[in-house]
Design an enzyme around this catalytic site. Structure first.
Site, PDB file in Angstrom:
ATOM      1  N   TYR A  52       0.790  -1.228   0.000  1.00 18.94           N
ATOM      2  CA  TYR A  52       0.000   0.000   0.000  1.00 18.94           C
ATOM      3  C   TYR A  52       0.824   1.281   0.000  1.00 18.94           C
ATOM      4  O   TYR A  52       0.307   2.361  -0.204  1.00 18.94           O
ATOM      5  CB  TYR A  52      -1.011   0.012   1.154  1.00 18.94           C
ATOM      6  CG  TYR A  52      -0.416   0.110   2.544  1.00 18.94           C
ATOM      7  CD1 TYR A  52      -0.358   1.337   3.183  1.00 18.94           C
ATOM      8  CD2 TYR A  52       0.082  -1.012   3.187  1.00 18.94           C
ATOM      9  CE1 TYR A  52       0.195   1.441   4.449  1.00 18.94           C
ATOM     10  CE2 TYR A  52       0.629  -0.918   4.454  1.00 18.94           C
ATOM     11  CZ  TYR A  52       0.686   0.308   5.092  1.00 18.94           C
ATOM     12  OH  TYR A  52       1.236   0.406   6.334  1.00 18.94           O
ATOM     13  N   GLY A  99      -4.178   3.889  16.361  1.00 17.56           N
ATOM     14  CA  GLY A  99      -4.435   5.337  16.370  1.00 17.56           C
ATOM     15  C   GLY A  99      -5.777   5.643  15.711  1.00 17.56           C
ATOM     16  O   GLY A  99      -6.165   4.967  14.751  1.00 17.56           O
ATOM     17  N   ASP A 100      -6.466   6.665  16.215  1.00 21.65           N
ATOM     18  CA  ASP A 100      -7.831   6.905  15.712  1.00 21.65           C
ATOM     19  C   ASP A 100      -7.854   7.520  14.318  1.00 21.65           C
ATOM     20  O   ASP A 100      -8.915   7.778  13.761  1.00 21.65           O
ATOM     21  CB  ASP A 100      -8.634   7.765  16.708  1.00 21.65           C
ATOM     22  CG  ASP A 100      -8.120   9.202  16.775  1.00 21.65           C
ATOM     23  OD1 ASP A 100      -7.053   9.488  16.176  1.00 21.65           O
ATOM     24  OD2 ASP A 100      -8.784  10.029  17.423  1.00 21.65           O
ATOM     25  N   ASP A 101      -6.672   7.730  13.722  1.00 19.42           N
ATOM     26  CA  ASP A 101      -6.642   8.294  12.360  1.00 19.42           C
ATOM     27  C   ASP A 101      -7.271   7.352  11.340  1.00 19.42           C
ATOM     28  O   ASP A 101      -7.646   7.774  10.259  1.00 19.42           O
ATOM     29  CB  ASP A 101      -5.206   8.630  11.949  1.00 19.42           C
ATOM     30  CG  ASP A 101      -4.276   7.436  12.054  1.00 19.42           C
ATOM     31  OD1 ASP A 101      -4.326   6.755  13.104  1.00 19.42           O
ATOM     32  OD2 ASP A 101      -3.518   7.171  11.108  1.00 19.42           O
ATOM     33  N   GLN A 107      -8.822   3.414   5.407  1.00 20.75           N
ATOM     34  CA  GLN A 107      -8.729   2.270   6.320  1.00 20.75           C
ATOM     35  C   GLN A 107     -10.050   1.914   7.008  1.00 20.75           C
ATOM     36  O   GLN A 107     -10.089   0.982   7.814  1.00 20.75           O
ATOM     37  CB  GLN A 107      -7.681   2.559   7.391  1.00 20.75           C
ATOM     38  CG  GLN A 107      -6.295   2.792   6.812  1.00 20.75           C
ATOM     39  CD  GLN A 107      -5.225   2.386   7.793  1.00 20.75           C
ATOM     40  OE1 GLN A 107      -5.032   1.208   8.076  1.00 20.75           O
ATOM     41  NE2 GLN A 107      -4.526   3.348   8.325  1.00 20.75           N
ATOM     42  N   THR A 131      -1.410  11.304  17.296  1.00 20.43           N
ATOM     43  CA  THR A 131      -0.518  12.392  17.706  1.00 20.43           C
ATOM     44  C   THR A 131      -0.230  13.285  16.504  1.00 20.43           C
ATOM     45  O   THR A 131       0.414  12.845  15.547  1.00 20.43           O
ATOM     46  CB  THR A 131       0.799  11.821  18.268  1.00 20.43           C
ATOM     47  OG1 THR A 131       0.468  10.757  19.156  1.00 20.43           O
ATOM     48  CG2 THR A 131       1.604  12.877  18.986  1.00 20.43           C
ATOM     49  N   GLY A 133       1.143  15.839  13.805  1.00 14.66           N
ATOM     50  CA  GLY A 133       2.490  16.235  13.379  1.00 14.66           C
ATOM     51  C   GLY A 133       3.482  15.087  13.332  1.00 14.66           C
ATOM     52  O   GLY A 133       4.686  15.292  13.257  1.00 14.66           O
ATOM     53  N   ASP A 213      18.591   7.433 -32.191  1.00 18.38           N
ATOM     54  CA  ASP A 213      18.911   6.403 -31.203  1.00 18.38           C
ATOM     55  C   ASP A 213      19.852   5.376 -31.840  1.00 18.38           C
ATOM     56  O   ASP A 213      19.505   4.226 -32.046  1.00 18.38           O
ATOM     57  CB  ASP A 213      17.597   5.732 -30.746  1.00 18.38           C
ATOM     58  CG  ASP A 213      17.837   4.655 -29.700  1.00 18.38           C
ATOM     59  OD1 ASP A 213      18.885   4.672 -29.037  1.00 18.38           O
ATOM     60  OD2 ASP A 213      16.948   3.781 -29.546  1.00 18.38           O
TER      61      ASP A 213
HETATM   62  C1  SPV Z   1      14.744   2.302 -25.154  1.00 18.74           C
HETATM   63  O1  SPV Z   1      13.849   2.833 -24.471  1.00 18.74           O
HETATM   64  O2  SPV Z   1      15.680   2.946 -25.631  1.00 18.74           O
HETATM   65  C2  SPV Z   1      14.704   0.873 -25.404  1.00 18.74           C
HETATM   66  C3  SPV Z   1      13.429   0.176 -25.281  1.00 18.74           C
HETATM   67  O3  SPV Z   1      15.708   0.316 -25.755  1.00 18.74           O
HETATM   68  S1  SPV Z   1      12.737   0.030 -26.870  1.00 18.74           S
HETATM   69  O4  SPV Z   1      12.840   1.329 -27.516  1.00 18.74           O
HETATM   70  O5  SPV Z   1      11.348  -0.366 -26.663  1.00 18.74           O
HETATM   71  O6  SPV Z   1      13.483  -0.974 -27.583  1.00 18.74           O
HETATM   72 MG    MG Z   2      17.323   1.604 -26.208  1.00 23.84          MG
END
Ligand code: SPV
Ligand code: MG
Length: 442
Positions: A52, A99-101, A107, A131, A133, A213
């Site tokens: 949680y 605690g009563d919170d 919850q 309590t 704070g 890339d």
């Molecule tokens: C990137 O985020 O650069 C990855 C993941 O290599 S993907 O582009 O999905 O191949």
């Molecule tokens: Mg990559």
């Protein structure tokens, strides 16, 4: 010396606690408990807390040592879920102290169940005034805002992997996106949901710099991006290491990443000029041999200084049309070479081949966490991933992809209108931006 939990005369008091940061609010509650009888603290385990909220700063063992040594605590037992009914049925305490919170908010239903079950053996629920704070969430936030160390951050990913069913990671490419991953939080039912860590994507780190890339952004520049992000965040990072370069260079990369506090690197089994995987076989990409890539993994593992750093091997067989058997053979070989995780790539529109891989992977004798990036099969849900035994999901490019169209639109609206008035409604208030920044309006 073993303490007996219950003797005939003594009243038993059950007191659940997380105690990540002990404060006088805890002591107040313990004092109420000890006046009623013998205090058993039900210490929430890391897993129970992670269900949680954020994984605690200190481990269960550390927290247990602290609470055991507090005056008024007679016994500490593990509270292994965030639901109290099962342990109450077992211990049948005379009193349950909280605690009563919890009387209002998420919850309340849990509280009703506790009151009902305690009634069945005549037990009472005692709720000392909260309590003011002393919210530990608030105290923890203050600590987090002070920052972290490479060592602490580096270790965090393994701890999260040990405690959570699914580790949820989101892409970052600069300090601001780091802050978004750090701060984004929603409350859904009884759960507070947030991201567990950051993915420094080669795709978005390159594109954010206006570059393709294909390895054009060199490692020094990527290191600068990491630095920028680490200055303003505390969550763990997984870095996209492309193919890791030559084994000798990869060994150095591992040491650098460890020194910075990066938790894991993912390297892919390709050679030659890098092209993003999502181009698939169209981009004339060559896969590395199993032997060479396994060698690179083991060189990286040998170079590693810490115990917690992870090298995750990324398998491109499905993307490159080499088939399922090749993907599975590679997974086995890479694990044998020392890989700490397997990332299986797919560029299909559905998760079918990922699930087929996961099904076979489940049968492996030696397994490491399975990682996926659902960029193309984006309709898959986290629930489905968990069902198939997948341990880490990386949303690899979503912050950049959502920001970019909004920026283009704003640029065009300014051109169209010969002024920026119309663009205002597309922009968030400056004040909201400032709240993302530490030292701003935090
Ligand atoms: C990137 O985020 O650069 C990855 C993941 O290599 S993907 O582009 O999905 O191949
Ligand atoms: Mg990559």
């Amino acid at each position: 010396m073993k303490k007996k939990i219950k003797t005939k005369k003594e009243k038993i008091v059950y007191l659940p606690m997380a105690v990540d940061l002990i404060h006088h609010g805890h002591i107040n509650v313990i004092n109420v408990g000890r006046k009623l009888g013998k205090v058993i603290v039900g210490l929430l385990t890391d897993k129970a807390i992670a269900k949680y909220k954020r994984v605690p700063l200190s481990t269960y063992e550390e927290r247990k040592r602290i609470i055991e040594n507090i005056v008024g605590v007679d016994h500490v037992v593990a509270q292994t879920t965030d639901e109290y009914v099962p342990i109450l049925k077992k211990l049948k305490p005379d009193y349950f102290v909280h605690g009563d919170d919890w009387k209002t908010g998420v919850q309340t239903e849990k509280r009703n169940r506790v009151i009902a079950i305690m009634k069945t053996w005549g037990g009472k629920v005692v709720e000392p005034a909260y309590t003011e704070g002393t919210s530990s969430t608030r105290l923890i936030e203050n600590i987090i805002n002070q920052g972290t160390t490479p060592e602490k951050r580096g270790k965090m990913l393994k701890r999260i992997l040990d405690t959570k069913k699914l580790v949820r990671i989101l892409e970052v490419h600069n300090g601001l996106t780091g802050r978004i991953v750090e701060k984004s939080k929603i409350i859904k039912g009884p759960e507070t949901k947030e991201f567990d860590g950051m993915w420094l994507s080669s795709l978005t780190d390159s594109v954010a710099k206006g570059k393709p890339d294909n390895g054009s952004v060199d490692f020094t520049s990527r290191q600068n991006t990491i630095d920028q992000i680490f200055e303003v965040t505390t969550k763990p990072m997984i870095l996209d290491g492309d193919n890791g370069g030559f084994p000798e260079h990869f060994a150095l990369m591992v040491k650098t990443l460890e020194r910075l506090g990066v938790s894991a690197v993912i390297i892919e089994d390709k050679v030659g000029l890098k092209a993003n995987s999502l181009f698939g076989a169209d981009a004339n990409q060559t896969q590395d041999s199993i032997e060479e890539f396994s060698h690179k993994i083991s060189v990286g593992k040998k170079a590693q200084v810490t115990n917690h750093f992870m090298i995750i091997a990324r398998i491109e067989s499905l993307v490159l049309g080499k088939g399922m058997k090749d993907a599975l053979d590679r997974a086995k070989a890479y694990i044998k070479a020392g890989a700490d995780g397997i990332f299986i790539s797919s560029k299909e529109k559905t998760p079918d081949e990922i699930f087929a891989f996961a099904k076979e992977y489940k049968k492996f004798k030696t397994k490491v966490p399975l990682v996926v990036v659902p960029s193309t099969y984006s309709s898959v849900t986290e629930e489905e991933l968990v069902k198939h035994g997948i341990k880490v999901v990386i949303y690899a490019n979503h912050l950049l992809r959502s920001a970019y169209p909004a920026m283009v639109k704003t640029a065009e609206v300014i051109l169209e209108n010969g002024g920026c008035g119309e663009s205002e409604k597309l922009c968030m208030p400056i004040k909201d931006i400032l709240t993302l920044i530490p030292g701003g309006n935090d």
